[in-house]
Design an enzyme around this catalytic site. Structure first.
Site, short mmCIF file in Angstrom:
data_model
loop_
_atom_site.label_atom_id
_atom_site.label_comp_id
_atom_site.label_asym_id
_atom_site.label_seq_id
_atom_site.Cartn_x
_atom_site.Cartn_y
_atom_site.Cartn_z
N GLU A 28 0.88 -1.17 0.00
CA GLU A 28 0.00 0.00 0.00
C GLU A 28 0.92 1.23 0.00
OE1 GLU A 28 -2.74 0.23 3.24
OE2 GLU A 28 -3.59 -1.77 2.89
N GLN A 46 -3.29 14.50 -6.68
CA GLN A 46 -2.74 14.29 -8.03
C GLN A 46 -1.53 13.38 -7.94
OE1 GLN A 46 -2.27 17.80 -10.65
NE2 GLN A 46 -0.15 17.15 -11.00
N ASP A 47 -1.46 12.45 -8.90
CA ASP A 47 -0.32 11.53 -9.01
C ASP A 47 0.58 11.99 -10.14
OD1 ASP A 47 -1.71 8.25 -8.15
OD2 ASP A 47 -0.30 9.57 -7.09
N ASN A 48 1.88 12.01 -9.90
CA ASN A 48 2.84 12.38 -10.93
C ASN A 48 3.82 11.23 -11.16
OD1 ASN A 48 1.68 14.95 -11.04
ND2 ASN A 48 3.07 15.76 -9.50
N ARG A 59 15.99 17.75 -11.28
CA ARG A 59 14.70 18.45 -11.43
C ARG A 59 14.48 19.27 -10.16
NH1 ARG A 59 11.12 15.65 -15.22
NH2 ARG A 59 12.19 13.83 -16.15
N HIS A 62 11.78 23.18 -6.99
CA HIS A 62 10.47 23.72 -7.36
C HIS A 62 9.51 23.77 -6.17
CE1 HIS A 62 11.45 21.86 -11.53
NE2 HIS A 62 12.11 22.99 -11.35
N LYS A 72 4.22 17.10 -0.92
CA LYS A 72 4.58 16.03 -1.86
C LYS A 72 4.99 14.78 -1.10
CE LYS A 72 6.07 19.58 -5.05
NZ LYS A 72 7.21 20.40 -5.54
N HIS A 119 11.45 21.81 -3.49
CA HIS A 119 11.75 20.37 -3.64
C HIS A 119 12.55 20.15 -4.92
CE1 HIS A 119 10.62 16.22 -5.08
NE2 HIS A 119 11.24 15.99 -3.93
N TYR A 132 5.13 10.40 -7.54
CA TYR A 132 4.82 11.20 -6.36
C TYR A 132 3.42 11.78 -6.42
CZ TYR A 132 6.72 15.07 -9.22
OH TYR A 132 7.00 15.98 -10.21
N ASP A 143 3.65 27.96 -10.20
CA ASP A 143 4.82 27.07 -10.16
C ASP A 143 6.07 27.94 -10.14
OD1 ASP A 143 6.19 24.54 -12.40
OD2 ASP A 143 6.24 24.72 -10.21
N LYS A 167 14.51 25.91 -17.98
CA LYS A 167 13.84 26.64 -16.88
C LYS A 167 14.68 26.57 -15.62
CE LYS A 167 10.51 24.54 -14.56
NZ LYS A 167 9.21 23.94 -14.15
N ASP A 168 15.21 25.41 -15.31
CA ASP A 168 15.94 25.23 -14.05
C ASP A 168 17.32 25.87 -14.08
OD1 ASP A 168 14.49 22.01 -13.12
OD2 ASP A 168 13.77 24.08 -12.94
C1 LIG Z 1 4.91 19.53 -12.48
C2 LIG Z 1 3.97 19.31 -13.64
C3 LIG Z 1 4.37 19.48 -14.94
N1 LIG Z 1 3.50 19.27 -15.96
C4 LIG Z 1 3.99 19.42 -17.34
C5 LIG Z 1 4.58 20.78 -17.65
C6 LIG Z 1 5.65 20.48 -18.67
O1 LIG Z 1 5.06 20.40 -19.97
C7 LIG Z 1 6.13 19.08 -18.30
C8 LIG Z 1 7.40 19.07 -17.49
O2 LIG Z 1 7.23 19.99 -16.42
P1 LIG Z 1 8.48 20.39 -15.52
O3 LIG Z 1 9.66 20.65 -16.41
O4 LIG Z 1 8.02 21.49 -14.58
O5 LIG Z 1 8.72 19.04 -14.73
P2 LIG Z 1 9.79 18.81 -13.56
O6 LIG Z 1 11.03 19.59 -13.85
O7 LIG Z 1 9.88 17.36 -13.37
O8 LIG Z 1 9.08 19.49 -12.31
C9 LIG Z 1 8.86 18.79 -11.10
O9 LIG Z 1 10.10 18.74 -10.48
C10 LIG Z 1 10.19 18.69 -9.09
C11 LIG Z 1 10.76 17.34 -8.71
C12 LIG Z 1 9.00 18.98 -8.31
O10 LIG Z 1 9.03 18.89 -7.08
C13 LIG Z 1 7.73 19.32 -8.96
O11 LIG Z 1 6.82 18.28 -8.72
C14 LIG Z 1 7.79 19.57 -10.39
O12 LIG Z 1 8.00 20.96 -10.55
O13 LIG Z 1 5.06 18.50 -17.51
C15 LIG Z 1 2.20 18.89 -15.76
O14 LIG Z 1 1.42 18.71 -16.72
N2 LIG Z 1 1.77 18.74 -14.48
C16 LIG Z 1 2.59 18.93 -13.40
O15 LIG Z 1 2.15 18.75 -12.23
#
Ligand SMILES: Cc1cn([C@H]2C[C@H](O)[C@@H](COP(=O)(O)OP(=O)(O)O[C@H]3O[C@H](C)C(=O)[C@H](O)[C@H]3O)O2)c(=O)[nH]c1=O
Length: 188
Positions: A28, A46-48, A59, A62, A72, A119, A132, A143, A167-168
């Protein structure tokens, strides 16, 4: 299940039982009631799923700001990450400080990062799958980020030639961050 507070006690490591048998295993990975009984009282909506092909993918850092701030619950189904949480709560005795932990499929552990923390994660293996749950829905307008290697944070990332999104590469420094979160805890 067990829950262990990290040096910033709001951030917690959760260890879950794996029910193995000759077919494989069952876990679980989240239970609203069991987590609340263990002191992690959070509704997750929400599940990611983030797949990173290469070791050294970073990553972060954020966070989403109110009214879409997110707690999270992070786990790794395949591979391993160094997971980092930075306290952004103005007035917190640990403001600007961070905690980190290795979260991996081998350890079968999770990290809980509450609202008010930036995070980030660095993959320690190739083909790492991070799953997550978050406590509020994605809102691009809310964001925000913090520069992963801001010297003011003093995060000892094990590698520096990381794979980053554009972005980062351009996230702001802690010194330039608005006061998005206020500390609501009790100062020791
Ligand atoms: C976060 C997120 C992103 N997206 C889309 C937006 C972009 O088209 C694509 C990649 O997004 P991003 O570059 O922001 O993804 P990560 O760099 O993995 O961001 C995450 O990285 C660190 C680990 C975090 O803690 C956050 O959960 C989150 O910001 O997914 C979505 O559709 N839904 C979402 O909840």
């Amino acid at each position: 299940m067990s829950v262990e507070d990290l040096e910033i006690p709001d951030v917690k490591i959760i260890r879950l039982p794996k029910h193995g048998d000759d077919r494989g295993f069952f876990t679980e990975t989240y239970s609203r009631r069991k987590f609340a009984d263990a002191g992690v009282n959070v509704d997750l909506v929400q599940d990611n799923h983030a797949f990173s092909a290469h070791k050294g993918t970073l990553r972060g850092l954020h966070f989403q700001v109110p009214p879409f701030a997110q707690a999270k619950l992070v786990r790794v189904a395949r591979g391993a990450i160094l997971d980092v949480a930075v306290d952004l709560r103005v007035g917190s005795p640990t403001f600007g400080r961070h905690v980190s932990a290795v979260i991996s499929a081998e350890e079968w552990n999770q990290i809980f990062v509450p609202v008010g923390f930036a995070h980030g994660l660095l993959t320690l293996e190739s083909n790492t799958e991070v799953l997550y749950k978050v406590s509020d829905v994605y809102s691009p307008e809310h964001d925000k980020g913090l520069l992963w290697n801001d010297p003011a944070l003093g995060i000892a990332w094990p590698v520096t030639d990381v794979i980053l999104s554009p972005k980062d590469r351009a996230q702001p420094l802690l010194a330039n961050l608005p006061a998005y979160f206020q500390f609501e805890g009790v100062k020791p």
